[in-house]
Scaffold this active site. Sequence first.
Site, short mmCIF file in Angstrom:
data_model
loop_
_atom_site.label_atom_id
_atom_site.label_comp_id
_atom_site.label_asym_id
_atom_site.label_seq_id
_atom_site.Cartn_x
_atom_site.Cartn_y
_atom_site.Cartn_z
N ASP A 205 0.85 -1.19 0.00
CA ASP A 205 0.00 0.00 0.00
C ASP A 205 0.89 1.24 0.00
OD1 ASP A 205 -2.85 1.07 0.40
OD2 ASP A 205 -1.92 1.83 2.23
N TYR B 234 -12.42 8.71 -1.19
CA TYR B 234 -11.94 8.56 0.19
C TYR B 234 -10.66 9.35 0.47
CZ TYR B 234 -8.21 5.23 -1.04
OH TYR B 234 -7.07 4.65 -1.53
N TYR C 122 -2.24 10.40 3.88
CA TYR C 122 -3.29 11.10 3.14
C TYR C 122 -3.09 12.61 3.03
CZ TYR C 122 -5.30 6.54 3.47
OH TYR C 122 -5.48 5.19 3.38
N HIS D 21 -6.75 -6.01 -2.41
CA HIS D 21 -5.72 -5.09 -1.96
C HIS D 21 -4.90 -5.67 -0.81
CE1 HIS D 21 -3.80 -1.22 -1.87
NE2 HIS D 21 -4.13 -0.99 -0.61
#
Length: 311
Positions: free
Chosen positions: A102, A146, A229, A289
């Site tokens: 990820d 998201y 993020y 994922h």
Amino acid sequence: MEQIQHKFVTVRGLKFHIAELGNGSIVVLFLHGFPEIWYSWRHQMIAVANAGFRTLAPDYRGYGLSDIPSEPEKATFVDIVTDLVAILDHLGVTKVFVVAKDFGARPAYLLTLLHPDRVSGIITLGVPHVPLEPQKRGESLPEGFYISRWSEPGRAEADFGRFDAKTVVRNIYILFSRSEIPIAAENQEIMDLVDPSIPLPPWFTEEDLATYGALYEKSGFKTALQVPYRSFAEDFGIADPIVKVPALLIMGCKDYVFKFHGMEEYIKFGKAKELVPNLDVIYLPEGTHFVQEQSPELVNELILDFLQGHV
């Protein structure tokens, strides 16, 4: 999991938790994603250590059992890379193979580019090496995307704050094991996309969930929301983004990441090799994922094949 050992090292003013197994001379460094911590590599650490390697899986700053920085809202990807180098120096480790999942792909490739003498090879799961220019991932997606929602200070904190940490992790595992990008409607938050009656993926147990939940209950989500993020605009000042070491990308064919704008073309039609010339890509037909937890034996075999082919 009892054989996995745990230690704490203090570097750069913070105490970092590191899971460790094996005593081989060749070291494999595992880097987690979100909402993961060292525990997401439990299956791989055992298999790789049993094959004669030494394995290390740290919790990043503000994650799991590692210390939370005094100003988590200022944490950066460069902090993570600098932490990793300091941890390796503290442990007397000069060179590693890196396995990352990820968003862990970004510090993994940054480590390779900024400290090329420290990395022998790199494996990433679910995310390829992408251009390092500041990114605008949501520009072609709706407002409810998201990453857009979680990039907004306070938005995810309020969303997550309605639930305990275990429920937040549960919802994210359910959402991100699907093949569609999580996108909320205008009057929804991301957590609202999961019906409480939906079961966990069959490969993710209640015991696994309890482990993650307890660790995020301790750390909270503030640092985890900052990196990755709220850090995609970070400028790394790297003049040459070409990765010279051998690399492997493992992608589940049902991974929602393929739905990112241009991502399928980027991976499947050779563009990813422009930045990583020595890249091989392996596709797992049923993979999501979370391939390393969903299909651990298969992923372990792929990792070991790569390591043994490049030692």
